[in-house]
Enzyme design. Structure first.
Site, PDB file in Angstrom:
ATOM      1  N   ARG A 128      52.627   7.619  60.509  1.00 48.59           N
ATOM      2  CA  ARG A 128      51.762   8.700  61.004  1.00 48.59           C
ATOM      3  C   ARG A 128      50.401   8.157  61.407  1.00 48.59           C
ATOM      4  O   ARG A 128      49.810   8.594  62.397  1.00 48.59           O
ATOM      5  CB  ARG A 128      51.626   9.802  59.940  1.00 48.59           C
ATOM      6  CG  ARG A 128      50.889  11.025  60.478  1.00 48.59           C
ATOM      7  CD  ARG A 128      50.937  12.193  59.517  1.00 48.59           C
ATOM      8  NE  ARG A 128      50.212  11.900  58.286  1.00 48.59           N
ATOM      9  CZ  ARG A 128      50.199  12.693  57.214  1.00 48.59           C
ATOM     10  NH1 ARG A 128      50.881  13.833  57.229  1.00 48.59           N
ATOM     11  NH2 ARG A 128      49.524  12.375  56.133  1.00 48.59           N
ATOM     12  N   GLU A 160      48.767  26.520  58.821  1.00 55.61           N
ATOM     13  CA  GLU A 160      48.702  25.706  57.600  1.00 55.61           C
ATOM     14  C   GLU A 160      47.418  26.026  56.851  1.00 55.61           C
ATOM     15  O   GLU A 160      46.710  26.973  57.198  1.00 55.61           O
ATOM     16  CB  GLU A 160      48.785  24.208  57.938  1.00 55.61           C
ATOM     17  CG  GLU A 160      47.679  23.718  58.847  1.00 55.61           C
ATOM     18  CD  GLU A 160      47.788  22.231  59.181  1.00 55.61           C
ATOM     19  OE1 GLU A 160      48.353  21.474  58.380  1.00 55.61           O
ATOM     20  OE2 GLU A 160      47.273  21.842  60.244  1.00 55.61           O
ATOM     21  N   LYS A 219      45.845  13.032  62.673  1.00 52.66           N
ATOM     22  CA  LYS A 219      45.033  13.068  61.452  1.00 52.66           C
ATOM     23  C   LYS A 219      43.763  12.279  61.748  1.00 52.66           C
ATOM     24  O   LYS A 219      43.645  11.098  61.424  1.00 52.66           O
ATOM     25  CB  LYS A 219      45.815  12.492  60.266  1.00 52.66           C
ATOM     26  CG  LYS A 219      45.253  12.921  58.918  1.00 52.66           C
ATOM     27  CD  LYS A 219      46.252  12.653  57.816  1.00 52.66           C
ATOM     28  CE  LYS A 219      45.653  12.804  56.439  1.00 52.66           C
ATOM     29  NZ  LYS A 219      45.239  14.151  56.085  1.00 52.66           N
TER      30      LYS A 219
HETATM   31  N1  PXG Z   1      47.646  19.735  56.643  1.00 54.10           N
HETATM   32  C1  PXG Z   1      46.425  19.201  56.741  1.00 54.10           C
HETATM   33  C2  PXG Z   1      45.471  19.749  57.713  1.00 54.10           C
HETATM   34  C3  PXG Z   1      46.082  18.114  55.917  1.00 54.10           C
HETATM   35  O1  PXG Z   1      44.872  17.556  56.027  1.00 54.10           O
HETATM   36  C4  PXG Z   1      48.282  18.234  54.918  1.00 54.10           C
HETATM   37  C5  PXG Z   1      48.564  19.288  55.766  1.00 54.10           C
HETATM   38  C6  PXG Z   1      49.365  17.726  53.997  1.00 54.10           C
HETATM   39  O2  PXG Z   1      49.881  16.498  54.495  1.00 54.10           O
HETATM   40  P1  PXG Z   1      50.521  15.388  53.520  1.00 54.10           P
HETATM   41  O3  PXG Z   1      50.971  14.323  54.434  1.00 54.10           O
HETATM   42  O4  PXG Z   1      49.431  14.955  52.583  1.00 54.10           O
HETATM   43  O5  PXG Z   1      51.645  16.053  52.816  1.00 54.10           O
HETATM   44  C7  PXG Z   1      47.011  17.632  54.971  1.00 54.10           C
HETATM   45  C8  PXG Z   1      46.665  16.517  54.008  1.00 54.10           C
HETATM   46  C9  PXG Z   1      42.907  15.834  49.832  1.00 54.10           C
HETATM   47  C10 PXG Z   1      43.043  15.640  51.286  1.00 54.10           C
HETATM   48  O6  PXG Z   1      42.355  14.927  49.179  1.00 54.10           O
HETATM   49  C11 PXG Z   1      44.197  16.026  51.965  1.00 54.10           C
HETATM   50  C12 PXG Z   1      44.295  15.804  53.335  1.00 54.10           C
HETATM   51  C13 PXG Z   1      43.213  15.264  53.961  1.00 54.10           C
HETATM   52  C14 PXG Z   1      42.094  14.895  53.278  1.00 54.10           C
HETATM   53  C15 PXG Z   1      41.998  15.059  51.933  1.00 54.10           C
HETATM   54  O7  PXG Z   1      43.340  16.899  49.347  1.00 54.10           O
HETATM   55  N2  PXG Z   1      45.343  16.095  54.138  1.00 54.10           N
END
Ligand code: PXG
Length: 293
Positions: free
Chosen positions: A50, A182, A149
């Protein structure tokens, strides 16, 4: 804690980058948040893929191969003697001048920060979360695709601020058309009549690594999983609701916009998925210390 910057390991206090880095000046860059559990990095290949896809989407060429990046992540964890960790991988456009032009940034900056993981409080999992819809809409896909991201997280931060002012720890975001997409840092699922539903990537979401693991686990449990567009109405009448993310794992939601979802308690399917996910974290992972695991 040692921080990796462009191939060097720096003590935390010395881990600094230029004020001319376009990651800082413009949010021009990409990142990943990854976890390791008991000495194994969970879904490292998927996170790295990703990262490289996000970089490709913004035409940022990462000067390391995926294999070299994987080695750098594992080496950073080893130098810090970490087993259960949070890993933040960042690639910026690099140092340039004060203008926008990315061509003035010849060398991307690569940063790997690792730290001990801070877990969400256990009562979130036992009692479930309350979330609320915010007025900040998720980025329009043709402006900044939520699939990237990127270091440009103001959209999510503005939503988070609204949520904090409303007294909730996570927020529900809609896209420009009003469909549920989301949360600020988590993907959303609901269950109705034993069918598990989550929005498809084309409505404008980050394709969560945890989301994809949970879709597969649900199918292995014999549940039907549908990726389809839906509205808040579908959430309000759902039997169960939960969120997925690297930090949160699988977390139940029991109230949305002050409405009680289902029984008001974490649902049975959600609890099953929490348990399945937790057992998967122990086995699905790249060993940090190959000789000892
Ligand atoms: N949607 C968004 C907008 C995100 O930023 C997810 C879904 C979940 O994706 P994953 O791949 O983690 O299952 C994210 C995750 C944190 C943190 O520390 C989380 C994210 C970004 C920055 C910090 O909670 N993204």
């Amino acid at each position: 804690m040692l921080v990796y910057i462009d191939g060097k390991f720096m003590a935390q206090a010395e881990a600094k980058i230029s004020v001319f880095d376009h990651g800082l000046l413009y949010g021009d860059g990409v990142f990943e948040g990854i976890r390791s559990y008991r000495g194994r990095v969970f879904k490292l290949d998927e996170h790295l893929q990703r990262l490289y896809d996000s970089a490709k989407a913004i035409m940022l060429e990462i000067p390391l191969s995926i294999e070299e990046m994987q080695a750098a992540v594992l080496e950073t964890l080893r130098r810090n003697n970490l087993y259960d960790a949070y890993i933040r991988l960042i690639v910026t456009r690099g140092v340039g001048d004060l203008g926008l032009d990315p061509d003035k940034c010849p060398v991307p900056t690569i940063i790997i920060i690792t730290d001990k993981i801070t877990l969400y409080p256990q009562h979130f999992y036992e009692e479930g979360l309350e979330i609320a819809t915010v007025s900040t809409r998720r980025n329009y896909s043709e402006a900044i695709s939520p699939r990237i991201k990127s270091l440009n997280y103001l959209n999510n931060i503005l939503a988070k601020i609204e949520g904090k002012q409303a007294g909730v720890v996570e927020v529900l975001m809609l896209n420009a058309e009003g469909y549920v997409v989301e949360c600020s840092g988590d993907n959303v699922f609901f269950i109705r009549n034993d069918v598990v539903v989550t929005p498809p990537t084309y409505v404008g979401i980050l394709e969560g690594v945890t989301r994809n693991v949970v879709i597969n686990l649900a199918r292995e449990l014999g549940l039907t999983v549908e990726e389809r567009v839906f509205t808040r109405h579908d959430l309000y009448i759902a039997d169960e609701c939960f969120l997925t993310g690297t930090a949160a794992e699988v977390i139940p939601v029991v109230k949305i916009d002050r409405r009680v979802i289902g029984s008001g308690q974490p649902g049975t399917v959600t609890q099953k998925l929490i348990a399945e996910f937790r057992s998967a974290t122990g086995v699905l992972g790249t060993p940090i210390y190959p000789d000892s695991t």
